[in-house]
Write a protein that holds these residues in place. Structure first.
Motif, PDB file in Angstrom:
ATOM      1  N   ASN A 657       0.792  -1.768  -0.252  1.00  0.00           N
ATOM      2  CA  ASN A 657       0.179  -0.510   0.184  1.00  0.00           C
ATOM      3  C   ASN A 657       0.577   1.495  -0.244  1.00  0.00           C
ATOM      4  O   ASN A 657       0.624   2.130  -0.675  1.00  0.00           O
ATOM      5  N   LEU A 658       1.825   1.624   0.676  1.00  0.00           N
ATOM      6  CA  LEU A 658       2.582   2.799   0.775  1.00  0.00           C
ATOM      7  C   LEU A 658       3.029   2.649  -0.378  1.00  0.00           C
ATOM      8  O   LEU A 658       3.603   4.118  -0.944  1.00  0.00           O
ATOM      9  N   ALA A 659       3.484   1.622  -1.052  1.00  0.00           N
ATOM     10  CA  ALA A 659       4.328   1.939  -2.006  1.00  0.00           C
ATOM     11  C   ALA A 659       3.341   1.826  -3.620  1.00  0.00           C
ATOM     12  O   ALA A 659       3.902   2.702  -4.789  1.00  0.00           O
ATOM     13  N   ALA A 660       2.278   2.090  -3.691  1.00  0.00           N
ATOM     14  CA  ALA A 660       1.059   2.329  -4.315  1.00  0.00           C
ATOM     15  C   ALA A 660       1.254   3.845  -4.992  1.00  0.00           C
ATOM     16  O   ALA A 660       0.876   5.111  -5.204  1.00  0.00           O
ATOM     17  N   LEU A 661       1.375   4.650  -2.692  1.00  0.00           N
ATOM     18  CA  LEU A 661       1.226   5.656  -2.711  1.00  0.00           C
ATOM     19  C   LEU A 661       2.546   6.263  -3.746  1.00  0.00           C
ATOM     20  O   LEU A 661       2.192   7.362  -3.871  1.00  0.00           O
ATOM     21  N   ARG A 667       7.475   8.587  -7.220  1.00  0.00           N
ATOM     22  CA  ARG A 667       8.781   8.312  -6.388  1.00  0.00           C
ATOM     23  C   ARG A 667       8.915   7.494  -6.407  1.00  0.00           C
ATOM     24  O   ARG A 667       8.693   6.344  -5.823  1.00  0.00           O
ATOM     25  N   LEU A 668       9.131   6.974  -7.848  1.00  0.00           N
ATOM     26  CA  LEU A 668       9.234   5.598  -8.368  1.00  0.00           C
ATOM     27  C   LEU A 668      10.377   4.425  -8.389  1.00  0.00           C
ATOM     28  O   LEU A 668       9.805   3.482  -7.896  1.00  0.00           O
ATOM     29  N   GLY A 669      11.112   5.704  -8.037  1.00  0.00           N
ATOM     30  CA  GLY A 669      12.451   4.616  -6.625  1.00  0.00           C
ATOM     31  C   GLY A 669      12.726   4.198  -5.530  1.00  0.00           C
ATOM     32  O   GLY A 669      13.044   3.051  -5.632  1.00  0.00           O
ATOM     33  N   GLN A 702       2.508  -2.971 -13.181  1.00  0.00           N
ATOM     34  CA  GLN A 702       2.643  -1.382 -13.566  1.00  0.00           C
ATOM     35  C   GLN A 702       3.693   0.190 -13.474  1.00  0.00           C
ATOM     36  O   GLN A 702       3.454   0.464 -13.793  1.00  0.00           O
ATOM     37  N   LEU A 703       4.005  -0.365 -12.442  1.00  0.00           N
ATOM     38  CA  LEU A 703       5.046   0.450 -11.796  1.00  0.00           C
ATOM     39  C   LEU A 703       6.416   0.469 -12.860  1.00  0.00           C
ATOM     40  O   LEU A 703       6.437   0.897 -13.871  1.00  0.00           O
TER      41      LEU A 703
END
Length: 803
Positions: A657-661, A667-669, A702-703
């Motif tokens: 969830n944090l990564a999706a945010l 902030r893809l990196g 998706q990322l």
């Protein structure tokens, strides 16, 4: 036969023209008309006596009333000579004196002359634009008139006044020669929205078989106390008075009352020889009179018990020369009775009633909107609307102020009553509604008390299949008990039942504190058990949607009562449901409330708190408040790691969830390592083919697509699709998500021909979902639009979508 005499009372400054025209009309209609100005000239000291003598000769007094008291006043000596005739309530302390015009009304009361009271509406244009004679005195007089309970024939212009008076005098004259025993006069224009219903009564009572007809209520409030059954019966009697040789009404709420009140009709029916006889002698005499005199109408009012119904059938079953009309809350009528459904008022009629009965309210531009809101607050129940109108008019408050009092002091407002205005023998709304509840069985009463903590919305009958700890009796029998006394109405097509909002409110507020808390806990546990399915899954919505408003009401009551569980859990389920439906305002209310309960009762590091933080953060993310969402997600991650360790699947959820945010904030990196870590945890915990692994693969893909690594993204997407198809089948919403993601990637690589099949499958899943459930999936329109755009790019017709 001598001409009927009418005394015409009105102030010259306001109504000279109207009085003159009305005097001419009445003369042409055969009435002998008396007006104060045309009385023989006598010394002032005897004018009041002359007026009194003339009024005593009259059959009717027509009082046209406005804002002016009249310019002439009897001397103190003259007034004192008549004051002894007046009971205290006919000349209250607020009226230390009265004008000659006001005395005309008071004397008509003293001598019991029939009064036609005609108040001018606020928009009436008086004959002379002069100041009121005595504003304070006239205000007190108008208040006294209101307290008498005499029906008013309000008018706006002279033509309306003339037509109304002629019509009402003709009607009243026709009643002089027939027995009339009705509990109150007609309210005429204030009897809103019931014209069709009166025609239904007339049709039922005009049938050749002569069967008695019973007014019950169906539809919204089936025979519910206060829906207007008695008023409808009485208005029918006044409306069709010319059709009947006698108009009779007796209260019959018990077998004893029925026989006692029937026996008492010997007086009105002109049998003075029975005045000193017992009921055993008088009752056969009344039944004999009914048997010998055709064409009567007999209303048996408030037959609300099976014993009273049986007694009425026994006494009246052999009478065939008249019409019997019952009012009852019972729905299980014996054979031989025809039930006539009576509904609550339509919204427009309820609004009109409120506005018409509150002429002295504090007015505001939003009065129509406030009246509509108040009508709905009161469930459009006739008695409640009449009571509200009387309260507002008496207090001269605004509609908005009354609504505020209703919210903040419901019990006191509902207990207020003014019988002279509502003309309802059983008193206030609260007492009226309590009468039916008092007759319930214990299981029926317990069910009603549990329902009182839910919403005034249809309840699915399937909820009764959910056990309630400690409950006794068959729940379907309990429901039948409520329906028998018109406390609920059932919809067999929709398989639901509905209790009127005032029934629920009055029941809830009447519960003692300890019993109230017990019933609230039962209701909360009951609905929570029924709301056990995953609320974010659209496939469960057909079962959860009918319960959502009841769950909402229960958790708000429970939170106010300090009940933590299962309140927080049910709030969380509602939060996810409303988030999935994009009803973010309601979702946020539930999310904050659930978070507050858990934080207060479980502590700042409770594992459950991480769930509540995560859900609130997801809502903030969905409403583009990413800066507020991120610290909540990081706090949820820290709690999960402290509670479960770094490699637990619950930690993977928080990481994902944090990564999706972070992905949403570009902030893809920062997002990618968190996604890969979440994927690794789930693969280690569940293996390579678990649905949670598919979710992590989809997010990572998706990322990768967002960072233009399409070659790396595609196999992850295909792997996610294969896992979800194997886990859920080909028609699951998660499979639709995977198909859409894959189609969008293929489209981005300009492989439109390869993108079309998965996108078509994506659309078909949502179309079949709607066909199977009757509900449109929230992503349906987006899916159709995306497919249409793809077909357009491929040079193909949108008609393929319909095919």
């Amino acid at each position: 036969m001598s001409q009927p005499i009418v005394f015409l009372s009105a102030t010259t400054s306001e109504f000279a023209g109207a009085r003159s025209a009305l005097r001419t009309d009445l003369g042409r209609a055969g009435y002998d008309v008396v007006v104060q100005e045309e009385l023989p000239h006598l010394p002032e000291s005897t004018l009041l006596g002359n007026i009194a003598a003339q009024i005593r000769k009259c059959q009717f007094v027509v009082c046209v009333v406005g804002t002016r008291s009249g310019g002439g006043y009897p001397s103190k000596t003259e007034a004192e000579s008549f004051k002894h005739l007046l009971p205290k309530h006919l000349l209250p302390e607020s009226m230390p004196r009265a004008s000659y015009t006001q005395w005309e009304f008071l004397l008509a009361q003293v001598y019991k002359i029939q009064i036609l009271l005609c108040p001018a509406r606020s928009d009436y244009v008086p004959d002379e634009a002069v100041a009121a004679d005595d504003t304070e005195l006239q205000t007190a007089f108008l208040r006294h008139i209101e307290n008498t309970g005499i029906s008013r024939l309000a008018f706006t212009n002279n033509d309306q006044l003339r037509a109304t008076v002629l019509s009402e005098l003709a009607r009243a004259q026709a009643l002089v020669s027939k027995p009339v025993v009705l509990p109150f006069p007609s309210i005429r224009a204030l009897f809103k929205g019931r014209e069709g219903y009166l025609r239904d009564i007339h049709t039922a009572l005009s049938r050749p078989d002569g069967r008695p007809a019973a007014i019950t209520a169906q539809l919204a409030v089936q025979g519910l106390g206060g829906v207007g059954k008695t008023r409808a019966a009485v208005e029918y009697a006044w409306t069709h008075h010319q059709d009947y040789a006698a108009l009779l009404c007796v209260n019959a709420d018990s077998p004893e009352a029925l026989t006692r009140n029937l026996a008492a009709l010997t007086g009105p029916l002109g049998m003075p020889e029975y005045a000193t006889q017992t009921d055993d002698v008088r009752l056969p005499a009344v039944l004999d009179w009914l048997g010998r005199h055709p064409g009567w109408l007999l209303i048996l009012d408030n037959i609300d018990s099976n014993a009273a119904i049986a007694e009425s059938a026994r006494l009246l079953g052999r009478l065939t020369h008249g019409s019997v009309l019952l009012t009852t809350r019972l729905t299980n009528l014996p054979s031989g009775f025809t039930a006539l459904p009576l509904d609550v008022l339509a919204v427009a009629d309820a609004v009109s009633l409120l506005l018409d009965t509150t002429q002295r309210r504090t007015r505001a531009p939003d009065d129509p909107a406030q009246a509509k809101g108040l009508a709905n607050d009161l469930g459009r129940l006739a008695l409640a609307l009449a009571q509200a109108g009387a309260y507002i008019d008496r207090m001269q408050c605004s509609l908005a102020a009354y609504r505020t009092r209703l919210r903040t002091s419901f019990a006191a407002v509902m207990a207020w009553s003014d019988k002279t205005v509502t003309q309802y023998e059983r008193g206030a709304v609260a007492a009226t509604l309590a009468l039916s509840a008092a007759q319930l069985t214990e299981p029926g009463r317990a069910l009603l008390e549990r329902l009182s903590w839910l919403a005034p919305e249809p309840v699915p009958v399937s909820l009764l299949d959910v056990p309630v700890p400690g409950a006794t009796g068959d729940p379907l029998e309990a429901l039948a008990d409520l329906a028998a006394y018109s406390l609920v109405t059932r919809d067999t097509v929709a398989s639901t039942f509905l209790a009127h909002r005032l029934v629920l409110d009055v029941t809830r507020l009447a519960l003692p504190e300890a019993m109230g808390r017990q019933r609230l806990e039962e209701a909360l546990t009951w609905v929570n058990a029924a709301f056990s399915e995953a609320s974010g899954d659209v496939r469960n919505w057909p079962r959860l949607d009918p319960l959502a408003e009841h769950a909402w009401a229960a958790v708000l009551h429970a939170d106010a009562a300090g009940i933590a569980e299962p309140t927080a859990r049910l709030m969380g389920a509602l939060d996810l449901l409303f988030q999935a439906k994009a009803q973010y305002r309601r979702a946020e209310q539930m999310s904050h409330a659930a978070l507050s309960i858990v934080e207060r009762t479980k502590g700042e590091m409770a594992p459950e708190l991480a769930i509540r933080l995560n859900n609130l953060a997801a809502l903030l993310q969905a409403t583009n408040r990413l800066g507020e969402a991120e610290p909540l997600m990081r706090r949820a991650l820290a709690i999960a790691e402290a509670s479960y360790g770094a490699a637990h699947p619950n930690v993977a959820i928080r990481l994902s969830n944090l990564a999706a945010l972070l992905h949403d904030t570009n902030r893809l990196g920062e997002a990618e390592p968190l996604m890969r870590r979440a994927l690794a945890i789930d693969e280690a915990s569940y293996g390579d083919a678990h649905p949670d692994v598919a979710t992590r693969l989809s997010n990572l893909a998706q990322l990768l697509q967002a960072t233009n690594r399409l070659g790396e993204a595609e196999p992850l997407m295909r792997r996610a699709l294969a896992i979800d198809e194997a886990s859920y089948g080909a028609a699951h919403p998660d499979v639709a998500r995977d198909l859409n993601n894959l189609a969008q990637l293929l489209k981005a690589t300009n492989r439109l021909g390869e993108a079309e099949p998965p996108m078509r499958r994506h659309v078909i899943i949502f179309l079949r979902f709607q066909r199977d459930t009757g509900h449109a999936h929230p992503h349906r329109e987006a899916a159709l639009n995306n497919y249409a755009m793809l077909l357009k790019e491929m040079g193909r017709s949108d008609a393929e979508i319909a095919a």
